[in-house]
Motif scaffolding. Structure first.
Motif, PDB file in Angstrom:
ATOM      1  N   ALA A  68       1.255   2.104  -9.374  1.00  0.00           N
ATOM      2  CA  ALA A  68       1.290   2.398  -7.946  1.00  0.00           C
ATOM      3  C   ALA A  68      -0.058   2.123  -7.311  1.00  0.00           C
ATOM      4  CB  ALA A  68       1.700   3.851  -7.721  1.00  0.00           C
ATOM      5  N   ALA A  69      -0.006   1.625  -6.080  1.00  0.00           N
ATOM      6  CA  ALA A  69      -1.215   1.392  -5.294  1.00  0.00           C
ATOM      7  C   ALA A  69      -1.332   2.482  -4.239  1.00  0.00           C
ATOM      8  CB  ALA A  69      -1.171   0.023  -4.630  1.00  0.00           C
ATOM      9  N   GLY A  70      -2.487   3.079  -4.103  1.00  0.00           N
ATOM     10  CA  GLY A  70      -2.696   4.129  -3.125  1.00  0.00           C
ATOM     11  C   GLY A  70      -2.658   3.601  -1.705  1.00  0.00           C
ATOM     12  N   ASP A  71      -2.546   4.515  -0.756  1.00  0.00           N
ATOM     13  CA  ASP A  71      -2.472   4.125   0.649  1.00  0.00           C
ATOM     14  C   ASP A  71      -3.710   3.381   1.109  1.00  0.00           C
ATOM     15  OD1 ASP A  71       0.000   5.315   0.838  1.00  0.00           O
ATOM     16  OD2 ASP A  71      -0.806   7.259   1.522  1.00  0.00           O
ATOM     17  N   ASP A  72      -4.858   3.712   0.501  1.00  0.00           N
ATOM     18  CA  ASP A  72      -6.108   3.147   0.975  1.00  0.00           C
ATOM     19  C   ASP A  72      -6.571   1.946   0.155  1.00  0.00           C
ATOM     20  OD1 ASP A  72      -6.209   5.137   2.910  1.00  0.00           O
ATOM     21  OD2 ASP A  72      -7.295   6.520   1.571  1.00  0.00           O
ATOM     22  N   VAL A  73      -5.778   1.486  -0.811  1.00  0.00           N
ATOM     23  CA  VAL A  73      -6.175   0.327  -1.608  1.00  0.00           C
ATOM     24  C   VAL A  73      -6.239  -0.904  -0.720  1.00  0.00           C
ATOM     25  CG1 VAL A  73      -5.496  -1.202  -3.484  1.00  0.00           C
ATOM     26  CG2 VAL A  73      -5.253   1.269  -3.738  1.00  0.00           C
ATOM     27  N   ALA A  74      -7.282  -1.661  -0.849  1.00  0.00           N
ATOM     28  CA  ALA A  74      -7.450  -2.859  -0.037  1.00  0.00           C
ATOM     29  C   ALA A  74      -6.379  -3.879  -0.386  1.00  0.00           C
ATOM     30  CB  ALA A  74      -8.831  -3.454  -0.256  1.00  0.00           C
ATOM     31  N   THR A  75      -5.945  -4.595   0.620  1.00  0.00           N
ATOM     32  CA  THR A  75      -4.974  -5.654   0.349  1.00  0.00           C
ATOM     33  C   THR A  75      -5.653  -6.790  -0.417  1.00  0.00           C
ATOM     34  OG1 THR A  75      -5.448  -6.682   2.472  1.00  0.00           O
ATOM     35  CG2 THR A  75      -3.633  -5.080   2.391  1.00  0.00           C
ATOM     36  N   GLY A  76      -4.834  -7.587  -1.082  1.00  0.00           N
ATOM     37  CA  GLY A  76      -5.370  -8.704  -1.868  1.00  0.00           C
ATOM     38  C   GLY A  76      -5.074  -8.521  -3.345  1.00  0.00           C
ATOM     39  N   GLU A  77      -5.677  -9.365  -4.170  1.00  0.00           N
ATOM     40  CA  GLU A  77      -5.413  -9.374  -5.604  1.00  0.00           C
ATOM     41  C   GLU A  77      -6.258  -8.340  -6.341  1.00  0.00           C
ATOM     42  OE1 GLU A  77      -5.958 -13.295  -7.105  1.00  0.00           O
ATOM     43  OE2 GLU A  77      -4.081 -14.060  -6.248  1.00  0.00           O
ATOM     44  N   HIS A  78      -5.627  -7.645  -7.276  1.00  0.00           N
ATOM     45  CA  HIS A  78      -6.286  -6.666  -8.132  1.00  0.00           C
ATOM     46  C   HIS A  78      -5.830  -6.919  -9.573  1.00  0.00           C
ATOM     47  CE1 HIS A  78      -7.652  -4.088  -4.730  1.00  0.00           C
ATOM     48  NE2 HIS A  78      -6.575  -4.618  -4.151  1.00  0.00           N
ATOM     49  N   THR A  79      -6.658  -6.558 -10.531  1.00  0.00           N
ATOM     50  CA  THR A  79      -6.335  -6.819 -11.938  1.00  0.00           C
ATOM     51  C   THR A  79      -6.066  -5.523 -12.675  1.00  0.00           C
ATOM     52  OG1 THR A  79      -7.675  -8.820 -11.986  1.00  0.00           O
ATOM     53  CG2 THR A  79      -7.134  -7.833 -14.106  1.00  0.00           C
ATOM     54  N   VAL A  80      -4.900  -5.462 -13.319  1.00  0.00           N
ATOM     55  CA  VAL A  80      -4.546  -4.365 -14.212  1.00  0.00           C
ATOM     56  C   VAL A  80      -4.603  -4.909 -15.637  1.00  0.00           C
ATOM     57  CG1 VAL A  80      -2.740  -2.786 -14.960  1.00  0.00           C
ATOM     58  CG2 VAL A  80      -3.085  -3.228 -12.510  1.00  0.00           C
TER      59      VAL A  80
ATOM     60  N   GLN B  58       0.845  -1.183   0.000  1.00  0.00           N
ATOM     61  CA  GLN B  58       0.000   0.000   0.000  1.00  0.00           C
ATOM     62  C   GLN B  58       0.887   1.243   0.000  1.00  0.00           C
ATOM     63  OE1 GLN B  58      -2.050  -0.980   3.622  1.00  0.00           O
ATOM     64  NE2 GLN B  58      -3.966  -1.442   2.545  1.00  0.00           N
ATOM     65  N   GLY B  59       0.592   2.166  -0.916  1.00  0.00           N
ATOM     66  CA  GLY B  59       1.378   3.374  -1.016  1.00  0.00           C
ATOM     67  C   GLY B  59       2.656   3.193  -1.824  1.00  0.00           C
ATOM     68  N   GLY B  60       2.929   1.989  -2.323  1.00  0.00           N
ATOM     69  CA  GLY B  60       4.136   1.744  -3.090  1.00  0.00           C
ATOM     70  C   GLY B  60       3.843   1.545  -4.566  1.00  0.00           C
ATOM     71  N   ASP B  61       4.883   1.220  -5.319  1.00  0.00           N
ATOM     72  CA  ASP B  61       4.695   1.002  -6.739  1.00  0.00           C
ATOM     73  C   ASP B  61       5.534  -0.175  -7.200  1.00  0.00           C
ATOM     74  OD1 ASP B  61       7.376   1.894  -7.466  1.00  0.00           O
ATOM     75  OD2 ASP B  61       6.649   3.936  -7.105  1.00  0.00           O
ATOM     76  N   VAL B  62       5.249  -0.658  -8.393  1.00  0.00           N
ATOM     77  CA  VAL B  62       5.980  -1.765  -8.988  1.00  0.00           C
ATOM     78  C   VAL B  62       6.365  -1.374 -10.398  1.00  0.00           C
ATOM     79  CG1 VAL B  62       3.854  -2.868  -9.776  1.00  0.00           C
ATOM     80  CG2 VAL B  62       5.917  -4.243  -9.549  1.00  0.00           C
TER      81      VAL B  62
END
Length: 787
Positions: A645-657, A576-580
């Protein structure tokens, strides 16, 4: 000179279906040796009275006046139908008046003579003409008895000579006109009908037999460079030229709108030839054959040529009469058709080949626009709304051009007359309810049956439909995907298809339409078409194709490999709050022109930075946004970096881009590769809790490459083989490996491929790249959303 007509009934040989021997002796009457006869011919006139009526009359009258003998004037079909507005606005009555004034002696029926149905030919056209309408292979349904209102032949008496004229029409007519209009008749093998008529002429008493016999057949070759190529280009034409009775002294053909002038061997008679002539179309050419009677039924050919009518003028009472008929028709049509009903600001046209000829096997803006109008037009009626519209390319008879002027309108203004010229057939409009499986079959039926006059007919489809086909596939397996309003078509669901009575009855071999009931709206296609223009300030064509050929995909042609790779373990992980960081990679066999849209569809709370793309590609707006426009993809290997990047408030778990690369939907691709067919790539990103004391910039992994769905991976080697492992199915109906070794295109021009299917394949990541962190893609048509 007095002229009388004797019209045949062909009750014997045709009724029994007998095939006549080629060795039959030629019929001959009593014309003295030395008698000269001139045969004049036009074909596929299509009511072009305002364009070439004066010129045709001038050439015919000039040749009559210059010839010291008897002249017979015959046509080889399609005199009416698909006519320009001066004639079509008055149901082609002016064209019939012109032909009467010209002294036509005989007219073969063509397929367009049946546009308004057999009853119209029998009850209206026939009585309005002063000449016989001949067709020796037009039978009452279920029989070999000649249909009422059509004669197998006619005998024209001119001075001391009698000329027999046999007519025939292509057997394909049953597929070229609305089936509902020809329920009482059928079209047989031309050779059988022609030879039956010739046999009846042979059997006439000596004082009634013709001195020479002429064939006027509405069928023709697809190639005219020489006789052999003409014979090889069309089986039906070949069968008539090589199999028609030797008693026939000259042959005129039509239907294929080409000019031909050959001498063909007479079957069974060594050394003897006979003229084989086709006089082009639209009155641009008059065919001429002159013969001299050598006695005992032998006629020597003195001349055979094609006479250009352009700029020809000749002053006789007949020409004056034709001019008066045309002037009156034009005046009436101008009154009827000069009303302005709409506006265009760019030309909207049919499809054309490189040589400028119409190409009914390619997609056109005009065809798709007509399909849009058919779909929308249902709202004018009592019928329930249609899901989409479909039309055939043969129904489009001209283009809508900004600079075309019908009356006194301004450039870009569209009149009733111009609209009618596009759709002149007055088809009934309505809706057919079909299953999704039937719709797929309809699209498959664009590949026409063996022996059809055209191998592929590209249907116009409305904007609700998105189609991907594979022209390399086996018959019955061409359709890759069909979407309706962006959703895959359901084979078991019902869909309401707006179309024309011609297609609803199975015309042009689209037999799947007959599986549903045709509900008529009570309107004609022209009324729908006119209302479409009246309801808009400006009518625009769609610059993007709606059908695309997956066979030309740049991935399948091995012109391009593309992939996303990433640093990480078995999963793409980000705190959360980081990027890849991701790497977009291309391997191109040649320069591939753009522009393309590289786009990321992100979950809520995510952001992307595509600035690195600009460093590697010539790109615009490649900033902290979710898409970048690539002007081109260069030959060789190219890599570019981007981050998600995922925002600070993005829920943990799997997300699809979801990543896609398609042709820029704002670019008018029509001339090169108009339709982007995309293969979407889903990357699974796992969001974890931010660890105390860490800044969130590290994705927490130093392992090898992995795949996006957490199944395997880790191998950082990349297999450069672009073979498809069959796992590219999915959204929109992806296509697996068909087992073919697709050869690379040898086009080194640097232009994009001819269809958008190739564009969509650009992000069609090869399955071999999955091991490096890529993924297989689903082939589908994605137009414009978020790109």
């Amino acid at each position: 000179m007095k002229k009388t007509l004797l019209r045949g009934v062909v009750a014997g040989a045709a009724a029994t279906g007998m095939v006549l021997p080629l060795a039959a002796l030629p019929a001959f009457g009593e014309a003295p040796a030395g008698t000269q006869v001139q045969l004049l011919n036009i074909t596929d006139f299509h009511g072009r009275i305002a364009e070439t009526g004066h010129e045709v009359a001038s050439v015919v009258e000039r040749e009559r006046a210059a010839f010291d003998g008897e002249t017979v004037f015959v046509t080889a079909g399609d005199d009416i139908g698909a006519s320009t507005y001066a004639s079509s606005s008055q149901e082609d009555k002016p064209t019939m008046d012109v032909l009467n004034a010209l002294g036509v002696d005989s007219a073969s029926v063509g397929n367009h003579e049946f546009d308004r149905g057999y009853d119209d030919l029998r009850d209206r056209v026939g009585p309005a003409t002063d000449f016989a309408n001949v067709g020796a292979n037009v039978y009452k349904a279920g029989t070999t008895e000649i249909a009422d209102g059509v004669d197998p032949y006619t005998i024209v008496e001119q001075g001391d000579v009698r000329i027999g004229v046999i007519g025939a029409v292509t057997e394909d007519t049953a597929q070229l006109v609305s089936p509902g209009g020809i329920e009482d008749i059928e079209f047989g093998d031309p050779v059988t009908g022609i030879n039956a008529a010739a046999e009846e002429l042979e059997a006439l008493p000596d004082d009634e037999k013709p001195d020479l016999t002429v064939l006027a057949a509405h069928l023709g070759p697809a190639s005219v460079s020489d006789l052999d190529s003409a014979l090889g280009s069309n089986e039906e034409f070949n069968s008539v030229v090589t199999g028609a009775d030797p008693s026939i002294d000259a042959m005129f053909f039509g239907h294929s709108h080409l000019q031909a002038n050959f001498a063909a061997p007479v079957p069974g008679e060594d050394g003897r030839t006979r003229p084989v002539v086709q006089s082009g179309n639209y009155g641009d050419t008059v065919g001429k054959v002159t013969l001299t009677n050598e006695g005992e039924g032998d006629w020597a050919v003195d001349e055979q040529e094609l006479l250009d009518t352009a700029d020809q003028t000749f002053d006789t009472p007949v020409v004056d009469e034709v001019d008066a008929i045309v002037a009156d028709a034009v005046e009436k049509s101008q009154e009827i058709g000069s009303e302005v009903v709409g506006t265009i600001d760019e030309d909207i046209t049919r499809a054309f080949s490189e040589d400028g000829s119409e190409d009914r096997g390619a997609e056109s803006q005009l065809g798709n626009l007509v399909a849009d109008a058919l779909k929308e037009g249902v709202e004018m009626s009592q019928l329930d709304e249609a899901d989409f519209g479909m039309t055939n390319p043969g129904g489009l008879r001209t283009d809508l051009l900004v600079d075309d002027i019908f009356g006194d309108e301004e450039p870009g203004e569209v009149t009733v007359g111009e609209l009618n010229a596009v759709l002149p057939f007055a088809n009934d409009h309505g809706v057919v309810t079909l299953t999704g499986a039937d719709v797929i079959q309809l699209i498959e039926e664009q590949w026409q049956p063996d022996g059809a006059s055209r191998s592929f007919l590209h249907m116009g489809i409305s904007d609700e439909l998105d189609v991907v086909y594979d022209s390399d596939a086996e018959r019955g397996e061409h359709v890759v995907s069909v979407e309706v309003d962006g959703e895959p078509i359901d084979p078991n669901a019902e869909y309401r298809v707006a179309t024309l009575s011609f297609l609803a009855s199975g015309g042009d071999n689209f037999a799947a339409f007959e599986k549903g009931e045709f509900q008529q709206s009570g309107l004609t296609d022209f009324e729908i078409w006119e209302n479409y223009f009246e309801s808009r300030d400006v009518v625009e064509g769609d610059p993007q194709e709606r059908q695309a050929d997956f066979a030309l995909d740049v991935i399948r042609t091995e012109d391009l490999e593309a992939s996303f790779t990433y640093e990480g373990g078995e999963e793409i992980e980000v705190e959360q709050g980081g990027d890849v960081g991701l790497t977009f990679m291309t391997e191109a066999a040649r320069d591939i022109e753009g522009p393309f849209d590289l786009a990321l569809e992100l979950p809520d709370g995510f952001s992307a930075d595509l600035a690195g793309v600009e460093d590697a590609f010539t790109a615009a707006n490649a900033t902290t946004v979710e898409s970048a426009v690539l002007d081109a993809i260069a030959e060789g290997s190219t890599e570019s970096e981007l981050t998600v990047a995922a925002g600070d408030d993005v829920a943990t778990g799997e997300h699809t881009v979801t990543a896609t690369l398609v042709a820029d939907p704002e670019h008018a691709w029509w001339d090169d590769s108009p339709l982007p067919v995309s293969r979407s790539l889903d990357l699974t990103v796992t969001v974890t809790d931010a660890q105390p004391g860490e800044d969130g910039d590290d994705n927490g992994s130093d392992g090898g490459d992995g795949d996006e769905d957490s199944e395997g991976g880790g191998d950082d080697g990349r297999d450069d083989d672009n073979g498809d492992d069959g796992d590219n199915g999915g959204d929109g109906g992806g296509s697996g490996d068909d087992g073919r070794d697709d050869e690379a295109r040898d086009d080194d021009s640097g232009d994009l491929p001819r269809t958008g299917a190739e564009l969509g394949g650009i992000l069609g990541l090869a399955a071999a790249l999955v091991a490096a962190g890529g993924a297989a893609l689903a082939a589908s048509r994605k137009r414009g959303k978020g790109l």
